[in-house]
Design an enzyme around this catalytic site. Structure first.
Site, mmCIF file in Angstrom:
data_model
loop_
_atom_site.group_PDB
_atom_site.id
_atom_site.type_symbol
_atom_site.label_atom_id
_atom_site.label_comp_id
_atom_site.label_asym_id
_atom_site.label_seq_id
_atom_site.Cartn_x
_atom_site.Cartn_y
_atom_site.Cartn_z
ATOM 1 N N ARG A 118 0.847 -1.200 0.000
ATOM 2 C CA ARG A 118 0.000 0.000 0.000
ATOM 3 C C ARG A 118 0.868 1.231 0.000
ATOM 4 O O ARG A 118 1.797 1.343 0.799
ATOM 5 C CB ARG A 118 -0.892 0.031 1.238
ATOM 6 C CG ARG A 118 -1.820 -1.132 1.262
ATOM 7 C CD ARG A 118 -2.716 -1.131 2.469
ATOM 8 N NE ARG A 118 -3.262 -2.472 2.573
ATOM 9 C CZ ARG A 118 -4.212 -2.850 3.396
ATOM 10 N NH1 ARG A 118 -4.749 -1.973 4.220
ATOM 11 N NH2 ARG A 118 -4.650 -4.088 3.419
ATOM 12 N N SER A 168 -7.750 -1.569 0.873
ATOM 13 C CA SER A 168 -8.693 -1.965 1.917
ATOM 14 C C SER A 168 -9.405 -0.787 2.581
ATOM 15 O O SER A 168 -10.121 -0.051 1.931
ATOM 16 C CB SER A 168 -7.964 -2.820 2.939
ATOM 17 O OG SER A 168 -8.875 -3.414 3.804
ATOM 18 N N HIS A 169 -9.157 -0.610 3.882
ATOM 19 C CA HIS A 169 -9.874 0.412 4.641
ATOM 20 C C HIS A 169 -9.199 1.782 4.528
ATOM 21 O O HIS A 169 -9.684 2.749 5.098
ATOM 22 C CB HIS A 169 -9.933 -0.007 6.105
ATOM 23 C CG HIS A 169 -8.577 -0.291 6.657
ATOM 24 N ND1 HIS A 169 -7.857 -1.404 6.287
ATOM 25 C CD2 HIS A 169 -7.786 0.392 7.499
ATOM 26 C CE1 HIS A 169 -6.688 -1.394 6.903
ATOM 27 N NE2 HIS A 169 -6.616 -0.312 7.648
ATOM 28 N N ASP A 186 -15.809 -2.487 4.894
ATOM 29 C CA ASP A 186 -14.706 -1.626 4.450
ATOM 30 C C ASP A 186 -14.624 -1.603 2.925
ATOM 31 O O ASP A 186 -15.452 -2.214 2.230
ATOM 32 C CB ASP A 186 -13.374 -2.046 5.096
ATOM 33 C CG ASP A 186 -12.814 -3.338 4.542
ATOM 34 O OD1 ASP A 186 -13.591 -4.147 4.014
ATOM 35 O OD2 ASP A 186 -11.581 -3.535 4.629
ATOM 36 N N ASP A 245 -12.852 -2.976 0.587
ATOM 37 C CA ASP A 245 -12.781 -4.211 -0.205
ATOM 38 C C ASP A 245 -13.666 -5.327 0.339
ATOM 39 O O ASP A 245 -13.593 -6.463 -0.132
ATOM 40 C CB ASP A 245 -11.327 -4.684 -0.336
ATOM 41 C CG ASP A 245 -10.690 -5.043 1.001
ATOM 42 O OD1 ASP A 245 -11.047 -4.418 2.018
ATOM 43 O OD2 ASP A 245 -9.834 -5.950 1.028
ATOM 44 N N ASP A 265 -13.938 -7.051 3.185
ATOM 45 C CA ASP A 265 -13.586 -8.158 4.076
ATOM 46 C C ASP A 265 -13.855 -7.838 5.551
ATOM 47 O O ASP A 265 -13.936 -8.732 6.374
ATOM 48 C CB ASP A 265 -12.148 -8.658 3.858
ATOM 49 C CG ASP A 265 -11.112 -7.554 3.872
ATOM 50 O OD1 ASP A 265 -11.496 -6.374 4.015
ATOM 51 O OD2 ASP A 265 -9.916 -7.868 3.732
ATOM 52 N N ARG A 266 -14.014 -6.542 5.876
ATOM 53 C CA ARG A 266 -14.293 -6.187 7.278
ATOM 54 C C ARG A 266 -15.768 -5.918 7.497
ATOM 55 O O ARG A 266 -16.478 -5.536 6.566
ATOM 56 C CB ARG A 266 -13.549 -4.910 7.658
ATOM 57 C CG ARG A 266 -12.076 -5.044 7.576
ATOM 58 C CD ARG A 266 -11.430 -3.780 8.090
ATOM 59 N NE ARG A 266 -9.998 -3.929 8.028
ATOM 60 C CZ ARG A 266 -9.148 -3.275 8.798
ATOM 61 N NH1 ARG A 266 -9.595 -2.397 9.675
ATOM 62 N NH2 ARG A 266 -7.858 -3.475 8.680
ATOM 63 N N THR A 296 -1.107 -11.007 13.739
ATOM 64 C CA THR A 296 -2.078 -10.193 13.004
ATOM 65 C C THR A 296 -1.977 -10.438 11.501
ATOM 66 O O THR A 296 -0.885 -10.538 10.956
ATOM 67 C CB THR A 296 -1.797 -8.713 13.312
ATOM 68 O OG1 THR A 296 -2.036 -8.507 14.698
ATOM 69 C CG2 THR A 296 -2.673 -7.792 12.496
ATOM 70 N N GLU A 341 -10.448 -11.355 13.969
ATOM 71 C CA GLU A 341 -9.471 -10.376 14.440
ATOM 72 C C GLU A 341 -10.229 -9.219 15.064
ATOM 73 O O GLU A 341 -11.351 -8.909 14.651
ATOM 74 C CB GLU A 341 -8.642 -9.848 13.270
ATOM 75 C CG GLU A 341 -7.707 -10.867 12.664
ATOM 76 C CD GLU A 341 -6.717 -10.197 11.720
ATOM 77 O OE1 GLU A 341 -5.551 -10.078 12.098
ATOM 78 O OE2 GLU A 341 -7.119 -9.790 10.620
ATOM 79 N N SER A 399 -9.782 -6.270 14.551
ATOM 80 C CA SER A 399 -9.875 -5.175 13.591
ATOM 81 C C SER A 399 -11.071 -5.334 12.648
ATOM 82 O O SER A 399 -10.973 -5.037 11.474
ATOM 83 C CB SER A 399 -8.589 -5.103 12.785
ATOM 84 O OG SER A 399 -8.348 -6.358 12.170
ATOM 85 N N LYS A 404 -11.050 -12.940 5.379
ATOM 86 C CA LYS A 404 -12.158 -12.531 6.218
ATOM 87 C C LYS A 404 -13.279 -12.082 5.303
ATOM 88 O O LYS A 404 -13.034 -11.709 4.162
ATOM 89 C CB LYS A 404 -11.743 -11.447 7.205
ATOM 90 C CG LYS A 404 -11.026 -10.238 6.638
ATOM 91 C CD LYS A 404 -10.466 -9.418 7.806
ATOM 92 C CE LYS A 404 -9.835 -8.106 7.353
ATOM 93 N NZ LYS A 404 -8.461 -8.289 6.856
#
Ligand code: VG1
Ligand code: CO
Length: 566
Positions: free
Chosen positions: A27, A121-122, A292, A294, A296-297, A361, A380, A382, A393
């Site tokens: 990233r 991601s986020h 989020d 993408d 996954d969260r 993590t 997780e 997060s 996830k």
């Protein structure tokens, strides 16, 4: 039409330093990818270079992204480079859109050799935001450290890359496109697939869609509000929750993916999903969730904004796991959480006599356990929850898991959570994030803490705050030995464990793109009925004070408070 073969060319390049994948992918600020010549090409070449040539020739790779700024420009380059590097077949989400869980699902379904996901991601997107690339391997999960290390090593010595600069792909139309390449015997094919179809079919086989439909559109309809935060999840939420399960169209908000996520952090927490929190506080909805960038969260909220801590969320799913038909079929092999995640899951594992694994993590560590049939459900702190149905996830999976529990128990989110605490006790948990701290200063804070913790008098030291006493029982830098392949991951976070089981953890984030982010995680367990309903910030206040004192984080960063508190 010109049907002469597409030329394959070799372009000279020079290495960049710091193309080191972090917790999940590489990233950087978007302008690094956009303006540094051949920056993306170098990294993509190293991804392909990490795959053994015999495996790569003619193989299938899945490609898609969260729709952030530069998504499709990057995909065009990846297509041209995949062709030149001997990949035989690419499967790409329509208009370049695939969520991270969908990529994992498709890799597994079609037995691809891996996948490339364009996302940070986020992290915020747009020309002034972040861009990123995740590389997933054939099990559908994030590349393990051995692979990311190989990519990083290649990036330090790269001299050239291969590309078919004239190859133009149409990302908009579902179907197959075929290209004849110069010097290659077999044609290169690109298949554009519906972004949500394979993923939807998978969920249909995991959950009881009839029961969920009854819950969301039957006479005693649960009122829900789902916030896609202008990330990739919009189309998935609309298709699955609204079209398939019958939730009203206005249950789904911010469902148009935007290149800059509307200028916001597409991060489902109490700070960045404040709109959802506010909407829930009105009391108009029984269940809320956000995702989020993408997909996954996930964040789960109950009526009036009742917050489900992600560490508790996975524990609740574990305690109710057989409400999900998938697990009735597969059984439950084991549970796992990342080290900083609270011990709530451990209590359920103990009560149900199911094995519990504690990993560093990042989702990549769960994949090995799942492949070895040791793990069914994991999470997780997060805002990540998932199972062995894929190797990532999965935000929407977590929402359907919660809805399944609600459908079965006919209880509110809050009651489910409270009864869980009454039965298992409660792990109070909080996380303090200090974002964009000067990297050198952050490194020094961690180093000094480690030195302090290594002092022989530290174990046994007694901290007294607000009449509470905490005695250090153990202090270390977390190290993980993978029980499947024996690989060792060091330096995974500084842990201080007190004699009552309370924990303080200090860790540097591996997903930022500027400066350093210091995370402090605090976890403490109570079983007394008079304590379990108190506020986490109150219950954890003595431990928070200890954490701030020993790290001197405010004094040394000039900050007076964290950027985000969870
Ligand atoms: C963060 C989270 C971690 C998560 C990772 C990727 O990493 O803490 O739990 O797996 O992001 O999430 P870090 O190193 O910043 O703490 V995401 O949604 O990229 O794919
Ligand atoms: Co994500």
């Amino acid at each position: 039409m010109d049907d002469s073969p597409v030329p394959v060319v070799t372009v000279l390049t020079a290495p960049y330093d710091a193309q080191k994948p972090g917790t999940s992918g590489l990233r950087k600020k978007t302008n690094v990818f956009q303006t540094k010549p051949r920056y993306l090409q170098n990294f993509v070449q190293c991804i392909f270079g990490s795959i053994d040539l015999r495996d790569r020739q003619g193989s299938t790779v899945v490609v898609g992204g969260d729709g952030r700024y530069y998504n499709n420009a990057a995909i065009e380059i990846i297509v041209q480079m995949a062709a030149a590097n001997g990949i035989g077949h690419l499967v790409i989400g329509q208009n370049g859109i695939l969520s991270t869980p969908a990529v994992s699902c498709i890799i597994r379904k079609i037995k691809a050799i891996g996948g490339i996901i364009l996302t940070a991601s986020h992290n915020p997107g747009g020309p002034d935001g972040d861009f990123g690339i995740k590389y997933n391997i054939s099990n559908g999960g994030p590349a393990p450290e051995a692979v990311t290390e190989k990519i990083f090593q290649l990036s330090k010595t790269i001299e050239e890359y291969s590309i078919c600069p004239d190859l133009k792909v149409d990302l908009t139309t579902i179907g197959k496109q075929q290209f004849d390449l110069e010097n290659k015997f077999k044609p290169f094919t690109v298949e554009i697939v519906d972004s949500v179809e394979a993923y939807t079919n998978m969920l249909r086989n995991i959950f009881d869609f009839n029961a969920l439909k009854e819950l969301l559109s039957g006479p005693n309809q649960l009122k829900i509000r789902l916030d896609a935060m202008h990330g990739v999840m919009g189309p998935y939420v609309k298709k699955i929750l609204c079209e398939e399960l019958g939730a009203p169209a206005n249950s789904a908000v911010n469902c148009v993916p935007l290149e800059d996520f509307g200028g916001h952090h597409p991060d489902p927490n109490l700070t960045y999903a404040a709109d959802l929190v506010q909407a829930m506080q009105t009391g108009d909805y029984d269940f809320g969730a956000a995702f989020d960038g993408d997909g996954d969260r996930n964040m789960i909220l109950g009526k009036h904004g009742f917050f489900v801590n992600p560490s508790d969320s996975v524990a609740v799913i574990a305690a109710n796991i057989f409400t999900i038909p998938y697990f009735q079929q597969t059984g439950v092999r084991g549970f796992a959480r990342s080290m900083p995640t609270s011990g709530a899951l451990d209590r359920v594992a103990k009560a149900t006599k199911i094995a519990l694994y504690e990993t560093p993590t990042g989702w990549k560590f769960f994949g090995n356990l799942m492949d070895a049939n040791k793990l069914s459900l994991c999470g997780e702190e997060s805002f990540g929850t998932g199972s062995d149905h894929i190797r990532e996830k999965d935000g929407l999976w977590a929402v359907l898991a919660w809805l399944s529990i609600i459908a079965k128990s006919k209880q509110s989110v809050e009651t489910i959570m409270q009864e869980h605490w009454q039965k298992y006790g409660r792990n109070f948990f909080t996380r303090y994030d200090y974002e964009e701290v000067d990297a050198a200063a952050a490194g020094k804070i961690m180093k000094d803490l480690e030195t302090l913790m290594a002092d022989r008098a530290f174990v046994g030291h007694k901290f007294t705050v607000c009449e509470e006493e905490y005695i250090v029982d153990k202090a270390d830098n977390f190290e993980y030995c993978d029980p499947v392949d024996g690989s060792v991951s060091r330096n995974q976070g500084l842990r201080i464990i007190f004699t009552d089981g309370s924990r303080l953890i200090f860790r540097l984030s591996g997903t930022g793109s500027a400066g350093a982010t210091i995370r402090i995680y605090i976890d403490s367990y109570y079983k007394d009925a008079c304590k379990i309903f108190k506020e986490p910030q109150v219950m954890l206040s003595p431990l928070i004070k200890i954490a701030l004192k020993i790290s001197q984080i405010h004094e040394r960063t000039g900050r007076t408070s964290p950027t985000v508190i969870t």
